[in-house]
Design an enzyme around this catalytic site. Structure first.
Site, PDB file in Angstrom:
ATOM      1  N   GLY A  25      29.220  31.485  41.320  1.00  0.00           N
ATOM      2  CA  GLY A  25      29.544  32.884  41.325  1.00  0.00           C
ATOM      3  C   GLY A  25      30.182  33.486  42.583  1.00  0.00           C
ATOM      4  NE  ARG A  26      32.249  39.267  42.163  1.00  0.00           N
ATOM      5  CZ  ARG A  26      31.803  40.240  41.913  1.00  0.00           C
ATOM      6  NH1 ARG A  26      32.301  40.856  43.282  1.00  0.00           N
ATOM      7  NH2 ARG A  26      31.323  41.191  41.173  1.00  0.00           N
ATOM      8  CD  GLU A  86      34.306  36.386  48.458  1.00  0.00           C
ATOM      9  OE1 GLU A  86      35.134  36.025  48.213  1.00  0.00           O
ATOM     10  OE2 GLU A  86      33.823  37.454  48.036  1.00  0.00           O
ATOM     11  CB  CYS A 135      30.767  27.095  40.377  1.00  0.00           C
ATOM     12  SG  CYS A 135      32.259  28.519  39.502  1.00  0.00           S
ATOM     13  CG  HIS A 136      33.132  30.117  43.526  1.00  0.00           C
ATOM     14  ND1 HIS A 136      32.995  30.114  42.230  1.00  0.00           N
ATOM     15  CD2 HIS A 136      34.182  30.966  43.980  1.00  0.00           C
ATOM     16  CE1 HIS A 136      34.479  30.671  41.862  1.00  0.00           C
ATOM     17  NE2 HIS A 136      35.007  31.181  43.204  1.00  0.00           N
ATOM     18  CE1 TYR A 180      36.980  27.938  37.529  1.00  0.00           C
ATOM     19  CE2 TYR A 180      38.019  29.147  39.610  1.00  0.00           C
ATOM     20  CZ  TYR A 180      38.026  28.765  38.329  1.00  0.00           C
ATOM     21  OH  TYR A 180      38.795  29.273  37.448  1.00  0.00           O
TER      22      TYR A 180
END
Length: 195
Positions: free
Chosen positions: A89-90, A93, A119-120, A139
């Site tokens: 997800g975000r 980050e 993923c992230h 990802y």
């Protein structure tokens, strides 16, 4: 099988499936999972986002659920855990900007404890400097971060449903990989599920 203690690093706008499903799967397998977020305590929530693959140039994003944390970030010690899970997800980050998150990640890598990132999530691995010489996947938009951090990229299948293991690290590209990603993480933990 002896139950293990698993630390899960999450934050606001973590991918909904990538936090909810592994959290529940690991508990179902008999493990204790502590989900933590910097700046938040047990009982507080993080917002999630649902990422989907609908034919656009990148994933779509929709509001997810609220996920309740069950431990306080400032009170956990990485030394007390047997494995680490980093959903995507975000959240990764900005979580990768937190030095304590990176130090925790380095502890698991240095101690060769099982780490699962999807993923992230590998953005945190790259920022922590723990993927040099490792084969891993993420990802596709995150893979340049892995290369810059010294990783070798594994192959992602067409359905994003595979996972790659290198030593204590298991990585996957997105939530369609949950069955293989979690199965391989459980194997690293020494968990045997009898059918």
């Amino acid at each position: 099988m002896s139950a293990k203690k698993i630390l899960m690093l999450v934050g606001d706008f973590v991918e909904d499936y990538e936090v909810m499903v592994p959290f529940q799967m690991l508990i179902m397998a008999g493990h204790t999972v502590h989900a933590v977020c910097p700046g938040k305590k047990a009982g507080e929530k993080v917002r999630t986002a649902v990422h989907d693959f609908e034919g656009d140039q990148t994933y779509s994003e929709k509001p997810g659920h609220n996920f309740t944390l069950n431990a306080a970030f400032d009170e956990v010690k990485a030394e007390g855990y047997d494995g680490l899970v980093i959903p995507g997800g975000r959240a990764p980050e900005y979580l990768r900007l937190n030095e304590k998150v990176l130090a925790m990640t380095r502890h698991f890598a240095d101690a060769k404890k099982p780490i699962a990132a999807i993923c992230h999530g590998p953005q945190i691995l790259a920022a922590a400097g723990v993927v040099k010489g490792k084969t891993c996947i993420a990802y596709p938009a995150v893979q340049p971060d892995l290369v810059i951090a010294g990783a070798t990229l594994g192959k992602i299948n067409e359905t994003f449903s595979n996972a790659v293991v290198d030593g204590n690290l298991v990585t996957a590209p997105a939530w369609p990989a949950h069955p293989e990603w979690m199965r391989k993480f459980l194997e690293l933990l020494g968990t045997k599920i009898e059918l």
